[in-house]
Design an enzyme around this catalytic site. Sequence first.
Site, PDB file in Angstrom:
ATOM      1  N   GLY A 104     -16.669  -3.788 -14.912  1.00 35.07           N
ATOM      2  CA  GLY A 104     -16.278  -4.328 -13.606  1.00 35.07           C
ATOM      3  C   GLY A 104     -17.627  -4.054 -12.740  1.00 35.07           C
ATOM      4  N   ALA A 105     -17.923  -4.930 -11.681  1.00 30.33           N
ATOM      5  CA  ALA A 105     -19.016  -4.908 -10.833  1.00 30.33           C
ATOM      6  C   ALA A 105     -18.516  -5.265  -9.443  1.00 30.33           C
ATOM      7  CB  ALA A 105     -20.282  -5.572 -11.505  1.00 30.33           C
ATOM      8  N   GLY A 106     -17.238  -5.153  -9.184  1.00 27.43           N
ATOM      9  CA  GLY A 106     -16.837  -5.756  -7.755  1.00 27.43           C
ATOM     10  C   GLY A 106     -16.851  -4.611  -6.832  1.00 27.43           C
ATOM     11  N   SER A 124      -0.629   4.104   1.131  1.00 28.54           N
ATOM     12  CA  SER A 124      -1.115   4.962   2.260  1.00 28.54           C
ATOM     13  C   SER A 124      -0.299   5.306   3.283  1.00 28.54           C
ATOM     14  CB  SER A 124      -2.406   4.185   2.532  1.00 28.54           C
ATOM     15  OG  SER A 124      -3.392   4.161   1.774  1.00 28.54           O
ATOM     16  N   SER A 131       0.751  -1.419   0.098  1.00 31.82           N
ATOM     17  CA  SER A 131      -0.182  -0.012   0.049  1.00 31.82           C
ATOM     18  C   SER A 131       0.731   1.229   0.102  1.00 31.82           C
ATOM     19  CB  SER A 131      -0.881   0.040   1.377  1.00 31.82           C
ATOM     20  OG  SER A 131      -1.414   1.242   1.292  1.00 31.82           O
ATOM     21  N   LYS A 180     -13.750  -4.306   4.248  1.00 29.97           N
ATOM     22  CA  LYS A 180     -14.824  -2.948   4.076  1.00 29.97           C
ATOM     23  C   LYS A 180     -16.132  -3.200   4.515  1.00 29.97           C
ATOM     24  CE  LYS A 180     -11.967  -0.809   0.478  1.00 29.97           C
ATOM     25  NZ  LYS A 180     -11.966  -0.038  -0.732  1.00 29.97           N
ATOM     26  N   SER A 219      -9.091  -2.048   4.113  1.00 30.22           N
ATOM     27  CA  SER A 219      -9.265  -1.986   2.719  1.00 30.22           C
ATOM     28  C   SER A 219      -9.625  -3.825   2.690  1.00 30.22           C
ATOM     29  CB  SER A 219      -8.009  -1.893   2.208  1.00 30.22           C
ATOM     30  OG  SER A 219      -8.025  -2.077   0.741  1.00 30.22           O
ATOM     31  N   GLY A 244      -4.848   4.630 -11.614  1.00 24.97           N
ATOM     32  CA  GLY A 244      -5.506   4.804 -10.425  1.00 24.97           C
ATOM     33  C   GLY A 244      -5.115   5.484  -9.404  1.00 24.97           C
ATOM     34  N   TYR A 257      -3.122   1.003 -10.607  1.00 28.94           N
ATOM     35  CA  TYR A 257      -2.071   1.925 -10.529  1.00 28.94           C
ATOM     36  C   TYR A 257      -0.719   0.998 -10.379  1.00 28.94           C
ATOM     37  CZ  TYR A 257      -3.044   1.023  -5.590  1.00 28.94           C
ATOM     38  OH  TYR A 257      -3.158   0.160  -4.450  1.00 28.94           O
ATOM     39  N   ASP A 306     -13.925   6.243  -1.116  1.00 30.41           N
ATOM     40  CA  ASP A 306     -13.656   5.543  -2.479  1.00 30.41           C
ATOM     41  C   ASP A 306     -14.195   6.407  -3.577  1.00 30.41           C
ATOM     42  OD1 ASP A 306     -11.867   3.641  -1.552  1.00 30.41           O
ATOM     43  OD2 ASP A 306     -13.080   2.347  -1.253  1.00 30.41           O
TER      44      ASP A 306
HETATM   45  P1  ATR Z   1     -12.240  -4.698  -6.428  1.00 32.06           P
HETATM   46  O1  ATR Z   1     -12.429  -4.584  -5.011  1.00 32.06           O
HETATM   47  O2  ATR Z   1     -10.931  -4.119  -6.922  1.00 32.06           O
HETATM   48  O3  ATR Z   1     -13.368  -4.175  -7.210  1.00 32.06           O
HETATM   49  P2  ATR Z   1     -13.375  -7.290  -6.902  1.00 32.06           P
HETATM   50  O4  ATR Z   1     -14.498  -6.929  -5.894  1.00 32.06           O
HETATM   51  O5  ATR Z   1     -12.707  -8.865  -7.070  1.00 32.06           O
HETATM   52  O6  ATR Z   1     -12.152  -6.359  -6.813  1.00 32.06           O
HETATM   53  O7  ATR Z   1     -13.707  -7.298  -8.578  1.00 32.06           O
HETATM   54  C1  ATR Z   1     -13.019  -7.372  -9.541  1.00 32.06           C
HETATM   55  C2  ATR Z   1     -13.776  -7.320 -10.821  1.00 32.06           C
HETATM   56  O8  ATR Z   1     -13.009  -7.442 -11.935  1.00 32.06           O
HETATM   57  C3  ATR Z   1     -15.119  -8.039 -11.045  1.00 32.06           C
HETATM   58  O9  ATR Z   1     -16.099  -7.183 -11.666  1.00 32.06           O
HETATM   59  C4  ATR Z   1     -14.752  -9.218 -11.937  1.00 32.06           C
HETATM   60  O10 ATR Z   1     -15.684  -9.636 -12.849  1.00 32.06           O
HETATM   61  P3  ATR Z   1     -16.596 -10.891 -12.252  1.00 32.06           P
HETATM   62  O11 ATR Z   1     -17.497 -10.515 -11.250  1.00 32.06           O
HETATM   63  O12 ATR Z   1     -16.826 -11.716 -13.674  1.00 32.06           O
HETATM   64  O13 ATR Z   1     -15.586 -11.939 -11.540  1.00 32.06           O
HETATM   65  C5  ATR Z   1     -13.761  -8.506 -12.869  1.00 32.06           C
HETATM   66  N1  ATR Z   1     -12.928  -9.170 -13.477  1.00 32.06           N
HETATM   67  C6  ATR Z   1     -11.698  -9.979 -13.087  1.00 32.06           C
HETATM   68  N2  ATR Z   1     -10.967 -10.668 -13.913  1.00 32.06           N
HETATM   69  C7  ATR Z   1     -11.427 -10.522 -15.012  1.00 32.06           C
HETATM   70  C8  ATR Z   1     -11.445 -10.919 -16.350  1.00 32.06           C
HETATM   71  N3  ATR Z   1     -10.517 -11.856 -16.719  1.00 32.06           N
HETATM   72  N4  ATR Z   1     -12.184 -10.473 -17.261  1.00 32.06           N
HETATM   73  C9  ATR Z   1     -13.343  -9.693 -16.777  1.00 32.06           C
HETATM   74  N5  ATR Z   1     -13.548  -9.422 -15.770  1.00 32.06           N
HETATM   75  C10 ATR Z   1     -12.691  -9.563 -14.911  1.00 32.06           C
END
Ligand code: ATR
Length: 288
Positions: A132-134, A23, A21, A72, A68, A256, A235, A108
């Site tokens: 992405g949707a994480g 930070s 990190s 969280k 982190s 980032g 980043y 964030d």
């Molecule tokens: P963070 O906290 O950084 O958001 P996370 O919650 O693990 O990390 O989310 C990772 C994101 O990267 C998710 O949206 C994941 O997609 P899935 O929900 O389908 O797993 C996406 N991701 C990771 N590897 C991927 C890949 N090879 N192709 C497309 N999306 C990917």
Amino acid sequence: MENITGYTRLLGVLADPIKHSSSPIMMNHAFKKLQIDNVYVAFEVKEEKFDEAVAGLKAIDVLGFNVSMPYKERIMAKLDVIDESAQLVGAVNTVVNQNGIWHGYNTDGYGFVAGANDMGWDIAGKKVVILGAGGASNAIVCQCALSNASQVVVFNRPGKNFDAMAQRAEKLNQAYRTMIQVKDLNDLGLLKQELEDAYLLVNATSVGMGQNQGHSPIPDASYFNPNLKVMDIIYHPLLTRLLEQAQQAGLEYCNGKRMVMFQGARAFEYWTGQKMPTDYIKTVLGIE
Ligand code: ATR
């Protein structure tokens, strides 16, 4: 380090892993610059030790701490008050000890929007496409609604995160004017179409780092429109394959580091009541 006294207050970040990190570097440089008698360290805590670690932080009356991955959400049950935007996101990354009362915030989303603003970008009234949707995407999507983006299209692979984001979008669509949609990242035709009139593309997937270093979530530059701005929340590396594509296409782009700095700047403000000297911290972190 040489200035630590009996009065020095402790702050830190609780996560696993966390040794990489930036930070601690950012916070300690900012404290030193403003002559604030605080010190900030990284606590790498395993899941089975989390409860004990948090109880310890309470017992020793730390001034506050960041949280982190993967804590969280788990930290929320330990807090006395949770700020509205942290409730909206469903995650806390900053804890502030106000005379024994623990307040939770999520900075964030602020980090994302302040980072964009620092680039001269303004998402109000604009269309944002997010890959992405994480966890990170979640904070960014909520912030887009709070900052009045006109439209947000989230692309993710079908699965748990996709479904959770679709549910979140439904809730946000009822409460905010921003129109949020969730679409399948495998549908590249649709992705290309949505990017045609997008203002900002954000990569919030891990494609471009770690095992996926050298890969981009976008097949090629034909997916970009000529006015598109591109932000990668990665980043490490500083220049992902996606940002290379943006660079070659002559687009404005950023990595980032700004998001990280501004989420920290907001936390710094909560703890100290003072603004982080971000121009100085940019030089410390190598942000151009
Ligand atoms: P963070 O906290 O950084 O958001 P996370 O919650 O693990 O990390 O989310 C990772 C994101 O990267 C998710 O949206 C994941 O997609 P899935 O929900 O389908 O797993 C996406 N991701 C990771 N590897 C991927 C890949 N090879 N192709 C497309 N999306 C990917």
